[in-house]
Write a protein that holds these residues in place. Structure first.
Motif, PDB file in Angstrom:
ATOM      1  N   ASP A  44       0.888  -1.161   0.000  1.00 33.81           N
ATOM      2  CA  ASP A  44       0.000   0.000   0.000  1.00 33.81           C
ATOM      3  C   ASP A  44       0.920   1.203   0.000  1.00 33.81           C
ATOM      4  O   ASP A  44       1.354   1.668   1.059  1.00 33.81           O
ATOM      5  N   GLY A  45       1.270   1.662  -1.198  1.00 36.77           N
ATOM      6  CA  GLY A  45       2.322   2.659  -1.322  1.00 36.77           C
ATOM      7  C   GLY A  45       3.631   2.018  -0.918  1.00 36.77           C
ATOM      8  O   GLY A  45       3.998   0.961  -1.421  1.00 36.77           O
ATOM      9  N   ASP A  46       4.336   2.621   0.059  1.00 36.10           N
ATOM     10  CA  ASP A  46       5.601   2.036   0.514  1.00 36.10           C
ATOM     11  C   ASP A  46       5.436   1.248   1.812  1.00 36.10           C
ATOM     12  O   ASP A  46       6.412   0.865   2.447  1.00 36.10           O
ATOM     13  N   ALA A  47       4.194   0.993   2.211  1.00 36.80           N
ATOM     14  CA  ALA A  47       3.911   0.186   3.398  1.00 36.80           C
ATOM     15  C   ALA A  47       3.593  -1.249   2.993  1.00 36.80           C
ATOM     16  O   ALA A  47       2.862  -1.488   2.029  1.00 36.80           O
ATOM     17  N   LEU A  48       4.151  -2.177   3.748  1.00 35.80           N
ATOM     18  CA  LEU A  48       3.857  -3.582   3.541  1.00 35.80           C
ATOM     19  C   LEU A  48       2.597  -3.927   4.327  1.00 35.80           C
ATOM     20  O   LEU A  48       2.466  -3.557   5.496  1.00 35.80           O
ATOM     21  N   VAL A  49       1.677  -4.633   3.686  1.00 39.51           N
ATOM     22  CA  VAL A  49       0.435  -5.041   4.341  1.00 39.51           C
ATOM     23  C   VAL A  49       0.381  -6.559   4.387  1.00 39.51           C
ATOM     24  O   VAL A  49       0.463  -7.229   3.361  1.00 39.51           O
ATOM     25  N   VAL A  50       0.280  -7.075   5.609  1.00 39.71           N
ATOM     26  CA  VAL A  50       0.059  -8.500   5.830  1.00 39.71           C
ATOM     27  C   VAL A  50      -1.426  -8.625   6.130  1.00 39.71           C
ATOM     28  O   VAL A  50      -1.934  -8.009   7.063  1.00 39.71           O
ATOM     29  N   CYS A  51      -2.129  -9.392   5.310  1.00 36.37           N
ATOM     30  CA  CYS A  51      -3.578  -9.425   5.395  1.00 36.37           C
ATOM     31  C   CYS A  51      -4.089 -10.821   5.728  1.00 36.37           C
ATOM     32  O   CYS A  51      -3.772 -11.787   5.041  1.00 36.37           O
ATOM     33  N   ARG A  82       8.776 -12.446  10.047  1.00 36.06           N
ATOM     34  CA  ARG A  82       9.453 -13.508   9.276  1.00 36.06           C
ATOM     35  C   ARG A  82       9.477 -13.157   7.791  1.00 36.06           C
ATOM     36  O   ARG A  82      10.483 -13.362   7.111  1.00 36.06           O
ATOM     37  N   TRP A  83       8.354 -12.626   7.261  1.00 36.67           N
ATOM     38  CA  TRP A  83       8.311 -12.254   5.843  1.00 36.67           C
ATOM     39  C   TRP A  83       9.320 -11.148   5.570  1.00 36.67           C
ATOM     40  O   TRP A  83      10.091 -11.207   4.615  1.00 36.67           O
ATOM     41  N   VAL A  84       9.312 -10.124   6.424  1.00 37.93           N
ATOM     42  CA  VAL A  84      10.236  -8.996   6.262  1.00 37.93           C
ATOM     43  C   VAL A  84      11.686  -9.483   6.304  1.00 37.93           C
ATOM     44  O   VAL A  84      12.508  -9.101   5.457  1.00 37.93           O
ATOM     45  N   ASP A  85      12.007 -10.337   7.267  1.00 41.76           N
ATOM     46  CA  ASP A  85      13.373 -10.850   7.391  1.00 41.76           C
ATOM     47  C   ASP A  85      13.803 -11.642   6.165  1.00 41.76           C
ATOM     48  O   ASP A  85      14.965 -11.592   5.769  1.00 41.76           O
ATOM     49  N   GLY A  88      14.516  -9.038   2.709  1.00 40.93           N
ATOM     50  CA  GLY A  88      15.423  -7.902   2.635  1.00 40.93           C
ATOM     51  C   GLY A  88      15.266  -6.817   3.682  1.00 40.93           C
ATOM     52  O   GLY A  88      15.866  -5.765   3.557  1.00 40.93           O
ATOM     53  N   GLY A  89      14.471  -7.022   4.677  1.00 38.66           N
ATOM     54  CA  GLY A  89      14.375  -6.030   5.746  1.00 38.66           C
ATOM     55  C   GLY A  89      13.137  -5.169   5.667  1.00 38.66           C
ATOM     56  O   GLY A  89      12.323  -5.291   4.753  1.00 38.66           O
ATOM     57  N   PRO A  90      12.996  -4.277   6.645  1.00 41.86           N
ATOM     58  CA  PRO A  90      11.759  -3.500   6.761  1.00 41.86           C
ATOM     59  C   PRO A  90      11.572  -2.500   5.621  1.00 41.86           C
ATOM     60  O   PRO A  90      12.529  -1.887   5.160  1.00 41.86           O
ATOM     61  N   PRO A  91      10.339  -2.337   5.190  1.00 46.53           N
ATOM     62  CA  PRO A  91      10.048  -1.365   4.137  1.00 46.53           C
ATOM     63  C   PRO A  91      10.025   0.051   4.719  1.00 46.53           C
ATOM     64  O   PRO A  91       9.803   0.235   5.922  1.00 46.53           O
ATOM     65  N   PRO A  92      10.237   1.067   3.866  1.00 43.30           N
ATOM     66  CA  PRO A  92      10.267   2.448   4.361  1.00 43.30           C
ATOM     67  C   PRO A  92       8.948   2.893   5.003  1.00 43.30           C
ATOM     68  O   PRO A  92       8.946   3.690   5.931  1.00 43.30           O
ATOM     69  N   GLY A  93       7.834   2.352   4.547  1.00 39.80           N
ATOM     70  CA  GLY A  93       6.531   2.758   5.071  1.00 39.80           C
ATOM     71  C   GLY A  93       6.046   1.919   6.241  1.00 39.80           C
ATOM     72  O   GLY A  93       4.919   2.084   6.704  1.00 39.80           O
TER      73      GLY A  93
END
Length: 119
Positions: A44-51, A82-85, A88-93
């Motif tokens: 969602d833009g630069d935010a990662l959404v886990v749904c 776990r998905w973020v790791d 490649g790491g945390p998203p900017p958003g």
């Protein structure tokens, strides 16, 4: 696939469509690791959404939006990490956990509700 699995897949398809219509980009469905499964991963833009997607038939069990208990919310936060790791790491958003509840009435069109930031 059993009837319950088919119902879940149908609801996830409706949820993915709802998220796309809201301007999100679905990047993965049914992502699995040893700790569990994420139904939908989207941007969602630069935010990662886990749904998390919960699908129910009308009149059976609780409303789908009531299905995320504190224990489930903690599990979703862990899976999101776990998905973020592994990607490649945390998203900017940042990371947000959403819920899509799908209610299938006996007659008529499904009701698809999207709640942002539930956990």
């Amino acid at each position: 696939m059993n009837a319950r699995g088919a119902l879940g897949r149908y609801g996830e398809g409706l949820a993915a469509r709802k998220l796309a219509e809201a301007g999100m980009t679905v990047v993965e469905r049914n992502w699995r690791c040893r700790a569990g499964e994420i139904d939908i991963v989207a941007w969602d833009g630069d935010a990662l959404v886990v749904c998390e997607v919960k699908t129910r038939r009308d009149g059976r069990f609780e409303h789908p939006m009531a299905a995320v208990t504190p224990i489930k919310a903690e599990r979703l936060r862990h899976l999101a990490q776990r998905w973020v790791d592994s990607h490649g790491g945390p998203p900017p958003g940042g990371v947000r956990i959403d819920l899509v509840g799908v209610l299938l009435p006996n007659r008529g069109a499904p009701l698809v509700e999207h709640a942002r930031g539930v956990a």
